[in-house]
Write a protein that holds these residues in place. Sequence first.
Motif, PDB file in Angstrom:
ATOM      1  N   ASP A 189       0.828  -1.203   0.000  1.00 17.89           N
ATOM      2  CA  ASP A 189       0.000   0.000   0.000  1.00 17.89           C
ATOM      3  C   ASP A 189       0.864   1.255   0.000  1.00 17.89           C
ATOM      4  O   ASP A 189       0.539   2.241  -0.681  1.00 17.89           O
ATOM      5  CB  ASP A 189      -0.924  -0.010   1.217  1.00 17.89           C
ATOM      6  CG  ASP A 189      -1.896   1.154   1.216  1.00 17.89           C
ATOM      7  OD1 ASP A 189      -2.707   1.247   0.262  1.00 17.89           O
ATOM      8  OD2 ASP A 189      -1.857   1.974   2.142  1.00 17.89           O
ATOM      9  N   ASP A 196      -5.656   0.816   0.790  1.00 13.32           N
ATOM     10  CA  ASP A 196      -6.575   1.010  -0.326  1.00 13.32           C
ATOM     11  C   ASP A 196      -6.818  -0.303  -1.070  1.00 13.32           C
ATOM     12  O   ASP A 196      -5.901  -1.139  -1.200  1.00 13.32           O
ATOM     13  CB  ASP A 196      -6.012   2.037  -1.315  1.00 13.32           C
ATOM     14  CG  ASP A 196      -5.991   3.445  -0.746  1.00 13.32           C
ATOM     15  OD1 ASP A 196      -6.822   3.734   0.136  1.00 13.32           O
ATOM     16  OD2 ASP A 196      -5.147   4.249  -1.188  1.00 13.32           O
ATOM     17  N   ASN A 227      -6.255   1.040   6.857  1.00 13.74           N
ATOM     18  CA  ASN A 227      -6.323   2.120   5.868  1.00 13.74           C
ATOM     19  C   ASN A 227      -5.540   1.772   4.608  1.00 13.74           C
ATOM     20  O   ASN A 227      -4.863   2.621   4.013  1.00 13.74           O
ATOM     21  CB  ASN A 227      -5.823   3.449   6.448  1.00 13.74           C
ATOM     22  CG  ASN A 227      -6.248   4.641   5.609  1.00 13.74           C
ATOM     23  OD1 ASN A 227      -7.306   4.630   4.978  1.00 13.74           O
ATOM     24  ND2 ASN A 227      -5.433   5.686   5.585  1.00 13.74           N
ATOM     25  N   ARG A 250       0.738   4.094  -2.810  1.00 17.26           N
ATOM     26  CA  ARG A 250       0.505   5.504  -2.471  1.00 17.26           C
ATOM     27  C   ARG A 250       1.610   6.395  -3.021  1.00 17.26           C
ATOM     28  O   ARG A 250       1.347   7.486  -3.540  1.00 17.26           O
ATOM     29  CB  ARG A 250       0.411   5.653  -0.946  1.00 17.26           C
ATOM     30  CG  ARG A 250      -0.890   5.122  -0.358  1.00 17.26           C
ATOM     31  CD  ARG A 250      -0.858   5.134   1.169  1.00 17.26           C
ATOM     32  NE  ARG A 250      -2.133   4.696   1.717  1.00 17.26           N
ATOM     33  CZ  ARG A 250      -3.170   5.492   1.928  1.00 17.26           C
ATOM     34  NH1 ARG A 250      -3.076   6.794   1.647  1.00 17.26           N
ATOM     35  NH2 ARG A 250      -4.299   5.017   2.420  1.00 17.26           N
TER      36      ARG A 250
END
Length: 479
Positions: free
Chosen positions: A53, A121, A119, A57
């Motif tokens: 992730d 995605d 958290n 990001r």
Amino acid sequence: MYGALLSLHNSLTRTLQPFQPLDPARGVRMYSCGPTVYNYAHIGNLRAYVFTDTLSRVLRWKGYALTHVINITDVGHLTSDADAGDDKMEAAAKARAQSIWEIAAHYTQAFKTNLRDLNIDDPTRWSVATDHIAEMIAFAEKIAPGHCYELDSGLYFDSATVPDYGALAGGQDDAAEGRIDPVAGKRHPQDFAIWRKTPVGESRQMEWDSPWGKGAPGWHLECSVMSLKYLGAPFDIHTGGIDHREVHHPNEIAQNQAWCGCGDSGAAFWLHNNFLVDRSGKMSKSKGGFTTLRTLIDAGVHPLAYRLMCLSAQYRSELEFSSDNLLAALTRLKRLVMTVAALKTRASGEGDAGKAAAYRERLDMAVSDDLGTPRALPVLDEMLADKKLSPADRIAALADFDAVLGLRLGSLDRAELRLRPAGATIDADTVEVRLAARREARAAKDFAASDAIRDELTAAGIEVMDGDSLAWDWQPTLP
């Protein structure tokens, strides 16, 4: 696009290499090995997805369009993480007296809940192995004439038919070969199953007809098939845990080379995160007890504290898990949230993130150097504490750090971090009543009664915080 050149450590070359998409018009195409959904993910498993992730990001923050595929393995993965034993899904179904489909659905949902709690995605596509059996059979049919041979137990890949087999693992040695199923009749110890036949007289919950008899695909086949189907060949980045580097990914590369008739590995970059370890060694479901994210939540630890703990170490470094390390991360997270909350009370109007351009550049330099999150976190601390910037400007600049680090500091309320341990013997309403009684005792200067109430709450796992607007917090109950 932010200016620093992104460099990533390519496991295939063992070097730090500048990254550029193979086809800029298509953006970045990335495949990540997903979970085998026979049990809950332990926190060591989840480190891989915090890493992936973070990479996702950073790529998006730096302006790249991203197509990201994560697979769900619901067939073919054997009880050894190499290539031996029984199918994990079949074994779990037998042990629990349930259907594989029920088990897969339950643990897939549990895994996705873990990702939401952290958290993380969603990928562009979740790709489920059993939805692609026809493609796996077609793939195997294409490579079989030149690269496979059949035994009574199934169809096996001849590792000698592709160039530099095992190069990703740094060369196969006897120990690595010993991890692969020692089936009688194999040409080479490292040869691996493409298709496993159902043994005579047995039946499986998951089995399909194939040119080699009724059975199920080998674990390695699914990733070659699904990555090539959805991302093309070659694609940009393949990620996984460091344990995949030794057997699973070399076998996947061998299949890719057989399919394309070339020496191409299938991906330009192969990236691997290192283990999360406890003091007794690598976390493993095979050892029995293991720690899940739910375990931490039930102990009163917010899951983003685990994410912060992971970000505090470089993804290629081993990270030790301990109660002290986790609680230190929770304390750090609380302080960050408190700092942001204080800034928000003093912020007025729209901030100008451009005034913090130097901090954004330092963030870019840190994460562009092989996802250097341990270097990025102190930059965040400095930016939030910089009184030369207005509170509004610091809040505006925080958006860049949140976009990259995924800690939700811009939206996370401090009260959200106050998680009730599952074993707590008191509820929040009772805590508020007892604190009201304590305030009355203090107002009446009955300090003996006030102290007695504090001691009572402390014994019940409550931290009383005088002079703090939150007033109280749960004490985590980690061993």
